[in-house]
Design a protein around this motif. Sequence first.
Motif, PDB file in Angstrom:
ATOM      1  N   ALA A  64      46.913  35.571  42.639  1.00  0.00           N
ATOM      2  CA  ALA A  64      45.501  35.321  42.311  1.00  0.00           C
ATOM      3  C   ALA A  64      44.648  36.531  42.660  1.00  0.00           C
ATOM      4  CB  ALA A  64      44.999  34.082  43.048  1.00  0.00           C
ATOM      5  N   SER A  65      44.937  37.133  43.807  1.00  0.00           N
ATOM      6  CA  SER A  65      44.171  38.298  44.246  1.00  0.00           C
ATOM      7  C   SER A  65      44.377  39.481  43.303  1.00  0.00           C
ATOM      8  CB  SER A  65      44.578  38.671  45.672  1.00  0.00           C
ATOM      9  OG  SER A  65      43.835  39.773  46.137  1.00  0.00           O
ATOM     10  N   GLY A  66      45.630  39.726  42.921  1.00  0.00           N
ATOM     11  CA  GLY A  66      45.900  40.815  41.987  1.00  0.00           C
ATOM     12  C   GLY A  66      45.189  40.623  40.665  1.00  0.00           C
ATOM     13  N   THR A  67      45.191  39.392  40.185  1.00  0.00           N
ATOM     14  CA  THR A  67      44.485  39.085  38.936  1.00  0.00           C
ATOM     15  C   THR A  67      42.989  39.310  39.097  1.00  0.00           C
ATOM     16  OG1 THR A  67      46.175  37.423  38.434  1.00  0.00           O
ATOM     17  CG2 THR A  67      44.132  37.313  37.176  1.00  0.00           C
ATOM     18  N   ASN A  68      42.432  38.901  40.232  1.00  0.00           N
ATOM     19  CA  ASN A  68      41.007  39.125  40.485  1.00  0.00           C
ATOM     20  C   ASN A  68      40.657  40.608  40.467  1.00  0.00           C
ATOM     21  OD1 ASN A  68      40.229  36.442  40.748  1.00  0.00           O
ATOM     22  ND2 ASN A  68      40.591  36.385  42.961  1.00  0.00           N
ATOM     23  N   ILE A  69      41.520  41.431  41.033  1.00  0.00           N
ATOM     24  CA  ILE A  69      41.231  42.870  41.101  1.00  0.00           C
ATOM     25  C   ILE A  69      41.251  43.493  39.710  1.00  0.00           C
ATOM     26  CG2 ILE A  69      42.151  45.086  41.916  1.00  0.00           C
ATOM     27  CD1 ILE A  69      43.048  43.480  44.465  1.00  0.00           C
ATOM     28  N   LEU A  70      42.229  43.119  38.906  1.00  0.00           N
ATOM     29  CA  LEU A  70      42.257  43.619  37.529  1.00  0.00           C
ATOM     30  C   LEU A  70      40.997  43.179  36.775  1.00  0.00           C
ATOM     31  CD1 LEU A  70      45.992  42.907  36.642  1.00  0.00           C
ATOM     32  CD2 LEU A  70      44.978  45.148  37.106  1.00  0.00           C
ATOM     33  N   ARG A  71      40.606  41.910  36.977  1.00  0.00           N
ATOM     34  CA  ARG A  71      39.416  41.402  36.286  1.00  0.00           C
ATOM     35  C   ARG A  71      38.153  42.102  36.800  1.00  0.00           C
ATOM     36  NH1 ARG A  71      40.533  36.348  36.482  1.00  0.00           N
ATOM     37  NH2 ARG A  71      41.139  36.132  34.280  1.00  0.00           N
ATOM     38  N   PHE A  72      38.119  42.395  38.095  1.00  0.00           N
ATOM     39  CA  PHE A  72      36.963  43.079  38.686  1.00  0.00           C
ATOM     40  C   PHE A  72      36.726  44.416  37.994  1.00  0.00           C
ATOM     41  CE2 PHE A  72      34.957  45.982  41.644  1.00  0.00           C
ATOM     42  CZ  PHE A  72      33.960  45.231  42.240  1.00  0.00           C
ATOM     43  N   TYR A  73      37.811  45.190  37.850  1.00  0.00           N
ATOM     44  CA  TYR A  73      37.622  46.521  37.267  1.00  0.00           C
ATOM     45  C   TYR A  73      37.409  46.459  35.752  1.00  0.00           C
ATOM     46  CZ  TYR A  73      38.353  48.567  41.781  1.00  0.00           C
ATOM     47  OH  TYR A  73      38.186  48.923  43.101  1.00  0.00           O
ATOM     48  N   ALA A  74      37.942  45.436  35.102  1.00  0.00           N
ATOM     49  CA  ALA A  74      37.628  45.251  33.686  1.00  0.00           C
ATOM     50  C   ALA A  74      36.135  44.942  33.517  1.00  0.00           C
ATOM     51  CB  ALA A  74      38.479  44.128  33.097  1.00  0.00           C
ATOM     52  N   LEU A  75      35.588  44.064  34.374  1.00  0.00           N
ATOM     53  CA  LEU A  75      34.165  43.733  34.309  1.00  0.00           C
ATOM     54  C   LEU A  75      33.293  44.926  34.693  1.00  0.00           C
ATOM     55  CD1 LEU A  75      34.275  40.165  35.874  1.00  0.00           C
ATOM     56  CD2 LEU A  75      33.372  40.718  33.602  1.00  0.00           C
ATOM     57  N   ARG A  76      33.734  45.721  35.660  1.00  0.00           N
ATOM     58  CA  ARG A  76      32.951  46.895  36.042  1.00  0.00           C
ATOM     59  C   ARG A  76      32.809  47.858  34.862  1.00  0.00           C
ATOM     60  NH1 ARG A  76      34.700  51.246  40.644  1.00  0.00           N
ATOM     61  NH2 ARG A  76      35.763  52.145  38.825  1.00  0.00           N
ATOM     62  N   GLU A  77      33.901  48.000  34.088  1.00  0.00           N
ATOM     63  CA  GLU A  77      33.841  48.844  32.897  1.00  0.00           C
ATOM     64  C   GLU A  77      32.866  48.260  31.867  1.00  0.00           C
ATOM     65  OE1 GLU A  77      35.511  51.910  32.269  1.00  0.00           O
ATOM     66  OE2 GLU A  77      35.568  51.649  34.446  1.00  0.00           O
ATOM     67  N   GLN A  78      32.920  46.928  31.686  1.00  0.00           N
ATOM     68  CA  GLN A  78      32.009  46.296  30.725  1.00  0.00           C
ATOM     69  C   GLN A  78      30.548  46.467  31.154  1.00  0.00           C
ATOM     70  OE1 GLN A  78      33.105  42.186  30.043  1.00  0.00           O
ATOM     71  NE2 GLN A  78      35.284  42.699  29.878  1.00  0.00           N
ATOM     72  N   MET A  79      30.301  46.300  32.435  1.00  0.00           N
ATOM     73  CA  MET A  79      28.924  46.381  32.925  1.00  0.00           C
ATOM     74  C   MET A  79      28.337  47.771  32.702  1.00  0.00           C
ATOM     75  SD  MET A  79      27.439  45.247  36.656  1.00  0.00           S
ATOM     76  CE  MET A  79      28.190  46.609  37.547  1.00  0.00           C
ATOM     77  N   ALA A  80      29.189  48.790  32.770  1.00  0.00           N
ATOM     78  CA  ALA A  80      28.705  50.154  32.576  1.00  0.00           C
ATOM     79  C   ALA A  80      28.192  50.378  31.160  1.00  0.00           C
ATOM     80  CB  ALA A  80      29.824  51.140  32.889  1.00  0.00           C
TER      81      ALA A  80
END
Length: 554
Positions: free
Chosen positions: A510-526
């Motif tokens: 779950a944590s690994g999935t959260n981290i991948l999603r975190f950086y995917a969202l960070r890219e989108q937010m930019a």
Amino acid sequence: APVLACQTTEQRPHIRTRLSRCFFGPIKRPPMNRDELEDPVNYYPDEYLNRLAHEGVNALWLTITFRDTVPVQTLPGFGRRAAVHIPKLRQTVARCARYGIRVFVFFIEPTALIDERDNPRYLDIRQYERDYPELIGNRQGQLAGFCPSSELARTFLYEAAHTLFQLVPGLGGLIDISVGERFTHCSSWWNGQNNCPRCSQRKPAEVLADVLACLQRGMRDASPAAEFISWPYGQYLLWGEEETVAAAGQVPEQVILQHNFESAGRTEQLGRLRKADDYWLSYTGPSDLFRRCALAARQNNTRMFAKLQVGCSHEVASVTHVPVPGILYDKYSRMRDLGVSGAMQSWYFGNYPSLMTRAAGRLSFEPFTPDKSAFLHRLARPDWGPHADTVVRAWTLFQEAYAQYPVYHVFGYYAPLHDGPVWPLYLQPVNRPLIHNWKYMPEFPVQGDRIGECLQDAFTLDESLLLCDRLSRTWQQGLRQLESIEPFFHSDIDRQRDINTARALGILFASGTNILRFYALREQMADRSGAEALDCLGQLRRIISREITNSSQL
């Protein structure tokens, strides 16, 4: 409980040699860099060996080098620590023998030469240019292969193996990475550019066969029952797959050939073929390369061994084991079909005694149960009793989940599924590298945010996120099966540990999935502004909150 009838049960192994590595033994790698033969510590306590023996392990391996451990008269400078290493090795052999466990030594020999003083991995080329020029072969930059095409070389190889087995009676055998890990003999790093004046006139398989035959004869003349395992770890990357298969049919008599069960394998994920290199538990195998090598070895009357990971592998190596015995059933069934007669069940990780080592031990013997479900139920009943059906459902879901792991060895090396709860999550890009999950890197004390380093061009971030999300969700389904019967085992510490291992893995996934999603969202937010950017920021906050919970639960 004493509920079994008094009787004798006999079983015949189809996997006759079942190798593991001592869980407690230190390794000669950072950060400890300790050699277990250098100190008086007993890394092989009786109850540990007793458990291994009951779980079917009958051999353990440890690492040596000729330079440190084996005194050789043919060449100077060998056996520098023999006075310390040999007595400790004898003690280890005797201690393990009480439980029917043999000790194998692992090495990467013969050692190549380098134009550099005091390099711990290689011999000093300048000394050999002066005194033994016939041993200097294929030159690649600063390095030169040890040339086996002279009588002096053959004498040295024979004597090194013979002396070791004379000095340590009862030693079980040798494991040599004969091609692929690093430069050794002239053909070990062969890339079509062998410039050795002697070996360049010969086929690489002939040069390799010379090395193996000399080591094998030296060992057998001192200890006829010992086994010599040639493990061309990365041969296919250097020689190509066709030459690797051809070499599998030219192994000298009485030498055992061992290949990685999964390396060079291909499997489909998300509509594309993915290539498996190095070690895998989530990918069943065998690779087509292993299958072809096994068939070539069989035609040459060569015993074939499989190098695999029983407990865990690079996908997630921070747990004692991954409870997916159904994957082992599939692996051992296919090994049996190919006539594989031995298994090296772990590298430095994946060797903890567990459900998985017990399953591997049972799968190594005849009669082999043709019904996978029946095998899993038999494995579950002694520990889980009337709840075995529920446990088998959990194991089946765990196998289905683990098969979603992105098959790319770099993802296993760098991705967050080993240690996600301790990853920092950077809202502002810091442009720091990811760290090897399997190697201590003092220059990079914390993980960075270059998430693409675990993906490269094998997976997009969205693809890896989709697979890891499937992995995490399906794992949770299996975990709920175990948690449904947890109240029946509140006073059984071993079953509690089993459930908690599955629970810890669920947190890691779950944590690994959260981290991948975190950086995917960070890219989108930019790339967004206004309400859309604020929505991304809200999702990032929720991920941080979940990660705080994951850290606490783990």
